[in-house]
Design a protein around this motif. Sequence first.
Motif, PDB file in Angstrom:
ATOM      1  N   THR A   1     -12.930   8.831  -6.880  1.00 51.47           N
ATOM      2  CA  THR A   1     -11.317   9.631  -6.308  1.00 51.47           C
ATOM      3  C   THR A   1     -10.157   8.458  -6.850  1.00 51.47           C
ATOM      4  N   GLU A   2      -9.492   8.869  -7.052  1.00 50.04           N
ATOM      5  CA  GLU A   2      -8.739   7.972  -7.677  1.00 50.04           C
ATOM      6  C   GLU A   2      -7.157   6.622  -7.462  1.00 50.04           C
ATOM      7  N   LEU A   3      -7.819   6.705  -6.366  1.00 50.36           N
ATOM      8  CA  LEU A   3      -6.931   6.004  -4.944  1.00 50.36           C
ATOM      9  C   LEU A   3      -8.081   4.521  -5.844  1.00 50.36           C
ATOM     10  N   PRO A   4      -6.407   3.716  -6.310  1.00 47.87           N
ATOM     11  CA  PRO A   4      -6.385   2.323  -7.450  1.00 47.87           C
ATOM     12  C   PRO A   4      -7.805   1.406  -6.159  1.00 47.87           C
ATOM     13  N   MET A   5      -8.624   0.642  -6.200  1.00 47.70           N
ATOM     14  CA  MET A   5      -9.470  -0.019  -4.904  1.00 47.70           C
ATOM     15  C   MET A   5      -8.597  -0.913  -4.590  1.00 47.70           C
ATOM     16  N   PHE A   6      -7.749  -1.662  -5.855  1.00 54.29           N
ATOM     17  CA  PHE A   6      -6.824  -3.024  -5.145  1.00 54.29           C
ATOM     18  C   PHE A   6      -6.354  -2.704  -3.835  1.00 54.29           C
ATOM     19  N   SER A   7      -5.622  -1.331  -3.974  1.00 55.40           N
ATOM     20  CA  SER A   7      -4.349  -0.696  -3.177  1.00 55.40           C
ATOM     21  C   SER A   7      -5.076  -0.672  -2.047  1.00 55.40           C
TER      22      SER A   7
ATOM     23  N   ALA B   1       1.273  -1.448  -0.684  1.00 53.16           N
ATOM     24  CA  ALA B   1       0.116  -0.091  -0.346  1.00 53.16           C
ATOM     25  C   ALA B   1       0.643   0.838  -0.305  1.00 53.16           C
ATOM     26  N   VAL B   2       2.005   1.489   0.590  1.00 50.75           N
ATOM     27  CA  VAL B   2       2.815   2.452   0.820  1.00 50.75           C
ATOM     28  C   VAL B   2       3.744   2.723  -0.717  1.00 50.75           C
ATOM     29  N   THR B   3       4.006   1.515  -1.088  1.00 47.62           N
ATOM     30  CA  THR B   3       4.704   1.717  -2.523  1.00 47.62           C
ATOM     31  C   THR B   3       3.921   2.367  -3.309  1.00 47.62           C
TER      32      THR B   3
ATOM     33  N   ILE C   1      -6.680  -2.745   3.665  1.00 47.99           N
ATOM     34  CA  ILE C   1      -6.934  -3.132   4.721  1.00 47.99           C
ATOM     35  C   ILE C   1      -6.832  -3.999   5.498  1.00 47.99           C
ATOM     36  N   LEU C   2      -6.759  -5.060   4.573  1.00 48.61           N
ATOM     37  CA  LEU C   2      -6.026  -6.693   5.567  1.00 48.61           C
ATOM     38  C   LEU C   2      -5.218  -6.250   6.088  1.00 48.61           C
ATOM     39  N   GLY C   3      -3.993  -5.683   5.959  1.00 55.83           N
ATOM     40  CA  GLY C   3      -2.865  -5.175   6.084  1.00 55.83           C
ATOM     41  C   GLY C   3      -3.423  -4.789   6.956  1.00 55.83           C
ATOM     42  N   ALA C   4      -4.416  -4.334   7.890  1.00 53.24           N
ATOM     43  CA  ALA C   4      -4.565  -3.275   8.834  1.00 53.24           C
ATOM     44  C   ALA C   4      -5.301  -4.325   9.964  1.00 53.24           C
TER      45      ALA C   4
END
Length: 298
Positions: free
Chosen positions: A152-158, A91-93, A163-166
């Motif tokens: 929104t421009e955020l890619p949904m997969f990322s 997600a960070v990358t 969220i899975l990482g959270a």
Amino acid sequence: MSNSFGSYIPLGVRYMMLSALGFALMSACVKYVSNYGIPVFEIVAARALVSLIISYLDVKRKGISVWGHNKVLLFTRGAVGTLALMCVYYAVTTLPLAEATILQYVHPVFTALLAVLFLKEKVHFSTVICIVMCLLGLFVMVNPAAVEGATTELPMFSVMVAILGAFGSSVAYVIVRKLSQTEDSSVIIFYFPLVALPMSLLLIGDSFVVPDWYLTGLLVLVGIFTQVGQLGLTKAMQTQAAGKASAYSYVQIVFSAALGVVIFHEVPSVWTYLGGMLIVAGALVNVFGQRLKAPWHR
């Protein structure tokens, strides 16, 4: 007056703020080296190697066994934490640093609920307020389209990976809280890289990239900043209830947003600022909510 402002802040809060700064700097280093083609699994391996060496020396300094008592739960914490870490690094990358960090910080919601279910902790009113405000802040930031009609421009997969990482981080944090009853904090920290290193090496495959000396130094810093973050986190979880301690870590959002602007020239939108303000406000309610003693029972 003999009491300073620093002594007024609970010890668990101070440890969590140290942890937040360490993890924010770690994330900035991860994003930076990824821009030079270093794959995520290699970054995880580099972090694990540095952390393993530092953790081993720290355990030996204390003169205790590196293996601990509850080996099964220690290895479980290491495995869950490693999988969560890989999701967080991805997600960070692939997302702006501020947004990636904020998505990680849905984990206090999971942590508080898991602590109720498995640690039998009570949910206090201030924690409930914190959760509500933070979720609202996340909604405003991640989904501005619902507010202003924009896309929104955020890619949904990322976003889903973050969220899975959270969630994985929440599981790991609750396990840490349980382990802290019988294990030394240095042993708990040691098991994380002990599991993460072989797992990440297996996943690198033929995608390994030989870094130059500059990138090697940054990869070492990833491990060092990780150690600072992990130490502060573990100490905080030993001094505060799991749900409350994790809520204090919201200050990492501020650190990450500032680093994103300075290093990566990522200027957050007005909705990012609004969502961040809601999240920080929720965290402050939780920090100073000790006067609201009445617990919410299930």
